[in-house]
Scaffold this motif. Structure first.
Motif, PDB file in Angstrom:
ATOM      1  N   ASN A   5       0.827  -1.205   0.000  1.00 55.91           N
ATOM      2  CA  ASN A   5       0.000   0.000   0.000  1.00 55.91           C
ATOM      3  C   ASN A   5       0.860   1.253   0.000  1.00 55.91           C
ATOM      4  O   ASN A   5       2.083   1.190   0.054  1.00 55.91           O
ATOM      5  CB  ASN A   5      -0.969  -0.003   1.189  1.00 55.91           C
ATOM      6  CG  ASN A   5      -0.251  -0.207   2.507  1.00 55.91           C
ATOM      7  OD1 ASN A   5       0.817   0.341   2.724  1.00 55.91           O
ATOM      8  ND2 ASN A   5      -0.832  -0.999   3.395  1.00 55.91           N
TER       9      ASN A   5
ATOM     10  N   SER B 149      -9.599   8.920  13.870  1.00 52.49           N
ATOM     11  CA  SER B 149      -8.357   8.331  13.345  1.00 52.49           C
ATOM     12  C   SER B 149      -7.176   8.590  14.276  1.00 52.49           C
ATOM     13  O   SER B 149      -6.478   7.667  14.692  1.00 52.49           O
ATOM     14  CB  SER B 149      -8.056   8.892  11.951  1.00 52.49           C
ATOM     15  OG  SER B 149      -9.127   8.652  11.082  1.00 52.49           O
TER      16      SER B 149
ATOM     17  N   GLY C 299      -4.457   7.376   5.358  1.00 53.14           N
ATOM     18  CA  GLY C 299      -5.523   6.436   5.697  1.00 53.14           C
ATOM     19  C   GLY C 299      -6.500   6.925   6.724  1.00 53.14           C
ATOM     20  O   GLY C 299      -7.372   6.175   7.160  1.00 53.14           O
ATOM     21  N   SER C 300      -6.392   8.192   7.155  1.00 55.58           N
ATOM     22  CA  SER C 300      -7.345   8.678   8.150  1.00 55.58           C
ATOM     23  C   SER C 300      -8.713   8.864   7.511  1.00 55.58           C
ATOM     24  O   SER C 300      -8.849   8.944   6.291  1.00 55.58           O
ATOM     25  CB  SER C 300      -6.860  10.009   8.743  1.00 55.58           C
ATOM     26  OG  SER C 300      -6.837  11.011   7.746  1.00 55.58           O
ATOM     27  N   ASN C 301      -9.734   8.932   8.366  1.00 53.48           N
ATOM     28  CA  ASN C 301     -11.101   9.091   7.864  1.00 53.48           C
ATOM     29  C   ASN C 301     -11.213  10.337   7.008  1.00 53.48           C
ATOM     30  O   ASN C 301     -10.863  11.431   7.439  1.00 53.48           O
ATOM     31  CB  ASN C 301     -12.092   9.180   9.030  1.00 53.48           C
ATOM     32  CG  ASN C 301     -12.144   7.894   9.821  1.00 53.48           C
ATOM     33  OD1 ASN C 301     -11.934   6.817   9.278  1.00 53.48           O
ATOM     34  ND2 ASN C 301     -12.415   7.998  11.110  1.00 53.48           N
TER      35      ASN C 301
ATOM     36  N   SER D 128      -9.586  11.051   4.288  1.00 48.18           N
ATOM     37  CA  SER D 128      -8.395  11.419   3.526  1.00 48.18           C
ATOM     38  C   SER D 128      -8.493  10.862   2.105  1.00 48.18           C
ATOM     39  O   SER D 128      -9.363  10.050   1.788  1.00 48.18           O
ATOM     40  CB  SER D 128      -7.129  10.898   4.218  1.00 48.18           C
ATOM     41  OG  SER D 128      -7.059   9.484   4.122  1.00 48.18           O
TER      42      SER D 128
ATOM     43  N   ILE E  27      -6.597   8.812   0.470  1.00 50.16           N
ATOM     44  CA  ILE E  27      -6.198   7.418   0.207  1.00 50.16           C
ATOM     45  C   ILE E  27      -7.408   6.481   0.167  1.00 50.16           C
ATOM     46  O   ILE E  27      -7.589   5.753  -0.817  1.00 50.16           O
ATOM     47  CB  ILE E  27      -5.167   6.928   1.248  1.00 50.16           C
ATOM     48  CG1 ILE E  27      -3.970   7.871   1.307  1.00 50.16           C
ATOM     49  CG2 ILE E  27      -4.729   5.510   0.932  1.00 50.16           C
ATOM     50  CD1 ILE E  27      -3.200   8.007   0.025  1.00 50.16           C
ATOM     51  N   PRO E  28      -8.260   6.452   1.216  1.00 56.26           N
ATOM     52  CA  PRO E  28      -9.438   5.578   1.134  1.00 56.26           C
ATOM     53  C   PRO E  28     -10.331   5.916  -0.062  1.00 56.26           C
ATOM     54  O   PRO E  28     -10.898   5.014  -0.694  1.00 56.26           O
ATOM     55  CB  PRO E  28     -10.163   5.821   2.462  1.00 56.26           C
ATOM     56  CG  PRO E  28      -9.119   6.343   3.386  1.00 56.26           C
ATOM     57  CD  PRO E  28      -8.206   7.140   2.525  1.00 56.26           C
TER      58      PRO E  28
ATOM     59  N   LYS F 205      -8.763   4.482  -3.214  1.00 58.51           N
ATOM     60  CA  LYS F 205      -8.897   3.026  -3.239  1.00 58.51           C
ATOM     61  C   LYS F 205     -10.297   2.601  -3.679  1.00 58.51           C
ATOM     62  O   LYS F 205     -10.458   1.648  -4.454  1.00 58.51           O
ATOM     63  CB  LYS F 205      -8.574   2.445  -1.853  1.00 58.51           C
ATOM     64  CG  LYS F 205      -7.091   2.467  -1.508  1.00 58.51           C
ATOM     65  CD  LYS F 205      -6.831   1.863  -0.134  1.00 58.51           C
ATOM     66  CE  LYS F 205      -5.343   1.830   0.174  1.00 58.51           C
ATOM     67  NZ  LYS F 205      -5.066   1.285   1.528  1.00 58.51           N
ATOM     68  N   LYS F 206     -11.307   3.312  -3.181  1.00 60.35           N
ATOM     69  CA  LYS F 206     -12.678   3.002  -3.588  1.00 60.35           C
ATOM     70  C   LYS F 206     -12.878   3.273  -5.071  1.00 60.35           C
ATOM     71  O   LYS F 206     -13.518   2.490  -5.786  1.00 60.35           O
ATOM     72  CB  LYS F 206     -13.667   3.832  -2.765  1.00 60.35           C
ATOM     73  CG  LYS F 206     -13.795   3.392  -1.316  1.00 60.35           C
ATOM     74  CD  LYS F 206     -14.778   4.285  -0.561  1.00 60.35           C
ATOM     75  CE  LYS F 206     -14.862   3.883   0.916  1.00 60.35           C
ATOM     76  NZ  LYS F 206     -15.768   4.784   1.670  1.00 60.35           N
TER      77      LYS F 206
END
Length: 613
Positions: free
Chosen positions: A261, A295, A452-454, A456, A458-459, A462-463
């Motif tokens: 990752n 987070s 990876g914090s809520n 942010s 990155i998530p 990824k989605k």
């Protein structure tokens, strides 16, 4: 069960055959009649003795498809003890065949019998394993993926062994990559070391490699990052093994292999903490974490739990996150004395009850609204939560004699262009003002985005990749500072140990990263090509959003600390009278028009310049 019966039958035949061959070899294929007679009388005892010890050492309980050195040693132990007992039998329970002497097997027969038994009993079992592996190599009807393994050490050996064992792992290993020139051309379980990291791209291209697994769990961060950057230039999906401690503890299994990752790519060297200083202000203390389910807040709780606080208070308005953290801490720290409190920092009366009841000695204030575009559209909520909520917590800390108060701040507080950043800057003003009148040591810790914090990027990326794209980036040149959540939490705790009161600690965030490059890296790490398989779309800067974030108010004011990743900025503070008056105005303006809120914030935070994109 049927296989066990067959194995017992094979062992009976092999024991008899091995004993007979031992006699033939010992007597040059001319067995004297008296030894032949003794052989006939010894067959049943020899078989019974061998079967007994085979059972004792679980030779009929093992799954021979997975036979290894441990199973081979069980065979050796069983055969050895069987021969010792047979030797005793030969000495003391022999049969008088001639009137003048007793007959027993010569020592040479026992030695040869031992060797033949190990070879035959072990051979049948390992032949069975080979046959099973050959059958499994035929696969389960699925096409095998071409796999390249980075590393040619113990971890790689375990990985190869696991892949060859399993029928469900459809991999064809094309080779191993290792930088050690002494390993080049050598083999591990039949797999060849075909070069160093400089050969990765060519090997993947020539062999059409679909997946790469990094089997280098103990390598340093810089080397790992370099190898991942090379692998990004292939079309292969990247995966990595767990940490070396899991390999050493024999906990390795394929289901622990995870995708590489962005944290692996951007990760930095492990934070070195001064545990003695941290122990002094956390151990055996009542510690309150506001926003404890978020987070940063939840990671602060995990880190604080390691230092054995007298009591950990987890305060959050959102019960789901708080509950999840409670369950996690129950499992990982069963002896931790903790309390989960569902409350809002806006509720001054409830906060007063909490402080009066539990008397916290250390407060980490992580509760805040942080989403820039949402707060631009809801400035009153940003004021209520971030400014008035923080004031409530700070005031309670002063009134109830908290020893140390640590405010979580952000790089967006530096020369803010949005209401969220401006509220966080005013929070810094609040804690510095209170520090001038209170026995509590108030400090702020400022850092950038956490990976990876809520909420942010990155998530979100990824989605978007999982849905086939497009990946949305606001601007091709926008950049941000990034840090992992554990690193941020650890440095916040360390900064708290250094605090004397009134400081703004600035964490070393490294070099800023372009968000567009981040998106491209994530796409490549997922096994796709940017703008070929997954499109990147630029949507334009959002209201209040900067192209570049700043970490410092004034670089001249920056001073180093004993920790190489923590610096101190101490800008001019404001009086408590200014803060008290401002809070009254903020409480009044939140019920007025948004434009009045923005104007008041520009008045209270001189460095705030509203940006309308």
């Amino acid at each position: 069960m049927e296989k066990d019966k067959k194995l017992i039958l094979y062992d009976i035949l092999l024991v008899i055959l091995s004993l007979y061959l031992a006699l033939l070899l010992r007597f040059d294929f001319r067995i004297p009649i008296e030894y032949m007679e003794f052989f006939k009388l010894s067959i049943i005892p020899a078989v019974i003795i061998n079967l007994f010890f085979n059972k004792i050492f679980h030779l009929y309980d093992s799954i021979w498809k997975y036979a290894s050195i441990e199973e081979l040693m069980s065979i050796v132990y069983s055969v050895s003890l069987s021969n010792v007992v047979l030797l005793i039998y030969s000495y003391f329970i022999n049969y008088k065949l001639l009137e003048t002497r007793y007959i027993r097997f010569p020592y040479g027969v026992h030695v040869i019998f031992w060797l033949l038994s190990v070879v035959t009993l072990g051979g049948t079992r390992f032949i069975y394993r080979i046959v099973e592996e050959m059958n499994s190599d035929k696969g389960n009807g699925k096409e095998n993926k071409k796999l390249l393994i980075i590393g040619a050490g113990d971890a790689a050996a375990l990985l190869i062994k696991e892949i060859k064992r399993s029928n469900n792992l459809n991999y064809e290993i094309v080779g191993l990559i290792d930088d050690d020139p002494c390993k080049k051309g050598k083999h591990i379980s039949g797999i060849k070391v075909i070069g160093g990291r400089e050969n990765i791209v060519d090997v993947c291209k020539e062999n059409k490699v679909e997946e790469i697994i990094l089997a280098i769990p103990s390598v340093d961060i810089a080397t790992k990052r370099n190898i991942i950057n090379i692998c990004k230039n292939t079309n292969a999906k990247l995966k990595t093994l767990p940490g070396i401690y899991e390999i050493i503890d024999s906990k390795f299994s394929m289901n622990k292999i995870r995708d590489v990752n962005i944290e692996d790519l951007l990760g930095r060297e492990e934070v070195k903490l001064n545990n003695d200083n941290i122990n002094k202000y956390i151990k055996d203390k009542v510690v309150l974490v506001t926003g404890g389910g978020g987070s940063i807040g939840s990671e602060l709780c995990r880190q604080i739990a390691k230092f054995n606080p007298k009591k950990l208070l987890i305060l959050d308005i959102y019960e789901n996150n708080a509950y999840d953290l409670q369950m996690e801490l129950n499992y990982n720290y069963p002896n931790l004395n903790k309390e989960v409190i569902i409350a809002s920092i806006r509720d001054e009366r409830k906060l007063g009850e909490v402080f009066e009841k539990y008397r916290p000695e250390v407060v980490f204030h992580a509760a805040a609204h942080k989403h820039v575009p949402l707060m631009e559209n809801n400035p009153a909520e940003a004021i209520k939560n971030n400014v008035i909520g923080t004031y409530n917590v700070v005031k309670c800390s002063h009134q109830f004699g908290v020893k140390k108060f640590v405010q979580i701040s952000t790089d967006k507080a530096v020369n803010p262009t949005n209401i969220m950043g401006a509220t966080k800057r005013f929070c810094e003003i609040i804690i510095q003002a209170f520090d001038t009148i209170s026995d509590t040591e108030y400090v702020a810790v400022r850092f950038g985005n956490v990976l990876g914090s809520n909420g942010s990027v990155i998530p979100l990326f990824k989605k978007q990749i999982a849905h086939g794209g497009p990946v949305t980036v606001t601007h091709p040149e926008i950049n941000r500072y990034f840090m992992t959540i554990p690193e941020a939490a650890q440095l916040v705790i360390q900064a708290g140990a250094m605090a004397k009161g009134g400081e703004i600690f600035v964490l070393d965030m490294g070099e800023p990263v372009k968000i567009a490059d981040l998106a491209k890296d994530l796409i490549r790490l997922s096994g796709y090509q940017p703008d070929v398989d997954i499109k990147i779309e630029y949507t334009g800067l959002r209201p209040g959003e900067k192209l570049y974030e700043e970490l410092l108010m004034n670089e001249i004011a920056l001073t180093s600390t004993e920790h190489d990743k923590i610096y101190i900025e101490k800008p001019a503070g404001n009086s408590i009278e200014f803060v008290e008056e401002s809070i009254k105005e903020f409480k009044d303006v939140v019920y007025k028009d948004n434009e009045e809120i923005f104007k008041l914030m520009e008045k209270k935070v001189p460095t705030y310049t509203r940006k309308i994109n």
